[in-house]
Structures are given as C-alpha cells and as structure tokens.
Design a protein around this motif. Structure first.
Motif, PDB file in Angstrom:
ATOM      1  N   LYS A 158     -41.416 -21.325  -6.772  1.00 51.27           N
ATOM      2  CA  LYS A 158     -41.382 -20.714  -8.094  1.00 51.27           C
ATOM      3  C   LYS A 158     -42.801 -20.737  -8.625  1.00 51.27           C
ATOM      4  N   THR A 188     -49.924 -24.292 -16.161  1.00 48.23           N
ATOM      5  CA  THR A 188     -51.364 -24.493 -16.164  1.00 48.23           C
ATOM      6  C   THR A 188     -51.924 -24.045 -17.506  1.00 48.23           C
ATOM      7  N   ASP A 235     -50.505 -23.062 -10.234  1.00 51.16           N
ATOM      8  CA  ASP A 235     -49.492 -22.135 -10.736  1.00 51.16           C
ATOM      9  C   ASP A 235     -48.259 -22.031  -9.847  1.00 51.16           C
ATOM     10  N   ILE A 236     -48.216 -22.808  -8.775  1.00 56.10           N
ATOM     11  CA  ILE A 236     -46.959 -22.967  -8.035  1.00 56.10           C
ATOM     12  C   ILE A 236     -46.242 -24.165  -8.636  1.00 56.10           C
ATOM     13  N   LEU A 237     -45.156 -23.892  -9.348  1.00 57.30           N
ATOM     14  CA  LEU A 237     -44.474 -24.945 -10.090  1.00 57.30           C
ATOM     15  C   LEU A 237     -43.443 -25.668  -9.255  1.00 57.30           C
ATOM     16  N   GLU A 238     -42.847 -24.946  -8.313  1.00 56.77           N
ATOM     17  CA  GLU A 238     -41.798 -25.571  -7.509  1.00 56.77           C
ATOM     18  C   GLU A 238     -41.971 -25.191  -6.038  1.00 56.77           C
ATOM     19  N   LYS A 273     -41.959 -30.235  -4.699  1.00 50.33           N
ATOM     20  CA  LYS A 273     -42.544 -30.245  -6.044  1.00 50.33           C
ATOM     21  C   LYS A 273     -41.601 -29.520  -6.989  1.00 50.33           C
ATOM     22  N   GLU A 274     -41.468 -30.047  -8.208  1.00 49.08           N
ATOM     23  CA  GLU A 274     -40.615 -29.382  -9.198  1.00 49.08           C
ATOM     24  C   GLU A 274     -41.084 -29.787 -10.583  1.00 49.08           C
ATOM     25  N   THR A 275     -41.759 -28.906 -11.232  1.00 48.94           N
ATOM     26  CA  THR A 275     -42.262 -29.197 -12.570  1.00 48.94           C
ATOM     27  C   THR A 275     -42.080 -27.974 -13.449  1.00 48.94           C
TER      28      THR A 275
END
Lengths: 150, 150
Positions: free
Chosen positions: B106, A148, B90-93, A142-144
DNA sequence: GATTTCAGAAGAATGTAATTCTGTTTAAGT
DNA sequence: ACTTAAACAGAATTACATTCTTCTGAAATC
C-alpha cells in the motif's frame, strides 16, 4: 501554516501522540502556550485529524489480514455498494479502484475461517456484488498509517 | 487482563487518544490512579502499542493511494525483498501474500505521476522484482486502522 | 522612513491533571 | 479459613493545561 515549527511539532506527535504539551514545548523551544495555540489551529484547520491508540491486533483476535477485490454487477449503484461494504464489521478500508471499476477492501479477522464466513455471509450475499477475489496475507513486513511529511 | 474495564478504557482511547486520564477515570468510574495503572500495564504487555496522530494526507501531498502487487523472481530471497520494499519512502504497508507468493504494497503518493516515478525508479529497479501490477485508488469510502474490539 | 497593524510568542496566574505512595479491599488458590 | 497477589481508593506532591495580558517583530500602508 505548515511551517518548520509545526513540522517539528507534528513529527514529535507522530512518534508519540500522548505526550504532554509541556514536553513538546521543550523539544521545539517554544512556550507551552505557543505550542498549544499551534496545535489547536492545526486541529481546527484539519491538518490534524485526530489522535488514535494503536492496539495489538493479535490480542483482540484480529491477526488475519486479507484484501478482497470486489467486482460489482454491471448495473450496480456504486456509491450504495460502497456504503454497504463500509458498514460491515472488520472491514477497515473500502477503496474504489480504477481499471476494473471495482472495490478493494482491507479486512482483519480472527483467522481464514472467519474470513470465509465474512465472505459468504456478509459480502457475497449483497446483490450488487458480482464476484470477489481474496488475497490472504501470510505475513506482514510493515504496516503503518504514518504518512511522510518530509 | 482484557476485562470489561480495560475494554471501556480502550474504547474511550480509540475515540480520542489524547484525552486526559482524569476524564477517562470519570467515564469508567475508577480512580485516576487505577486507570493510570491499567493503561501502563496494557502498554507494558503490548496490548497498547502506541499513540498516533492522524494527519490529513491531502495537506501533505499524499492524496493518491495505490496498491501494488509484486511478483518476485523465482529465485528471489523473499525476506530480503520484503525489507527492501519496506524501506522505500511512501510505502506504508508490505504484506507477503498467499496464492501468487508475492507482495502486496500500500503506497501513498502525491499523484499518479509520482506513483509512476516510484514504480520505475524505486521498485522495478530491484533485481528480485519480476513484475508488478498496480491498482490505483479513485476514491476511498473508508480507511481506518481501528480494529474491532467487540 | 515612519507608522500602523497583526500574528505569534512569552510569561504569569489559576485551575486541573498526572503521578506516586500508602493502606485497604478483593479475589483466587490452597 | 488462610495466604498471596492483584487491584483500587485516597491523599499529597509535582507537573501540566489553559487562559489572559503584554510584548515583539515583520509586513503593509502611508
């Protein structure tokens, strides 16, 4: 200023930022002029910071992600070092971190070879850099950058 | 397909993605219809992946950045663990990394307190997680998702 | 409780822009 | 040179952005 209506607008923009204003206004049930005014205000207040295009890194030879921990020299001028690192091409993020009082970088390169070149030619050549530790990414689940917003 | 004209278009969009098509066409010296066709094609070919709004994390209580290294249990099913982590708010990566065969996350939280809560309640409670190491960010010098497109 | 004030919304009007379609040009391969 | 496909320009239509004026409703003031 971040009320329910603005939240709704922002959620729409998070999904698809290049959407016509008129379409947003339909989805939130406000007049186009009202939506425009709200968006402009959020832009001016720094709630909205800008609009970005998301490109496929693979198509631009930037498939390889890596994180690099930087241990600075004990006498290094930290802000200067931070700026120097931030100016290097393909370094996307520069964070100053607790614990080791060092930097954590996120970089995007073509492959591990170009990553190695960057390390040797651009990073370890900086005086203030004492040592580095590189974490290469094998795969990304995942990479965004989408935060939130409840 | 990524020729000079498309590069010019993409650079304009990287600066300011919510720019009118007509304005892009002026800047690149093509007819609006030609620019539209090029953009649509790049979207269909996955060169352009989407358009995002950049929000100010501070205004949404997501000021605290941290990176978390995850050491999985030796017998853990890695893909499953990756998906579980990616699903946490809230876990973006979520990156799977070489060397320690673990994950690097991240995250963006309100403060170190909520970060701690996330660790205890959401992450260390996962069976496949053996141990973690958290790197909290004190300050961010640079943070972009804009890749170099030469 | 009446009145004032003001932010936010609607609506209309005007100027632009997006989109589609057609015909033409360009470039590449044969 | 000939064929084929892709890219472009230009015109026409539809939709949108933006501005301005007016209106509404909610809070503040008296």
């Amino acid at each position: 200023m971040i009320d329910k209506k603005n939240m709704k607008i922002l959620k729409i923009l998070q999904e698809k930022a290049r959407i016509p204003n008129a379409e947003v206004s339909r989805q939130v049930g406000l007049a186009p002029s009202a939506v425009l005014e709200r968006i402009r205000k959020m832009e001016n207040q720094g709630i909205i910071d800008g609009y970005e295009v998301r490109l496929n890194p693979e198509r631009f030879s930037r498939k390889q992600v890596a994180f690099i921990e930087i241990m600075p020299q004990p006498d290094a001028h930290i802000p200067d070092l931070g700026e120097k690192l931030a100016a290097i091409a393909d370094i996307l993020e520069v964070h100053y971190t607790a614990g080791n009082d060092g930097f954590l970088l996120k970089v995007r390169t073509t492959d591990t070879e170009t990553l190695g070149e960057m390390l040797q030619k651009k990073i370890t050549t900086i005086d203030e850099v004492l040592s580095t530790r590189t974490i290469t990414v094998l795969s990304t689940i995942k990479e965004t950058s989408r935060i939130t917003i409840d």
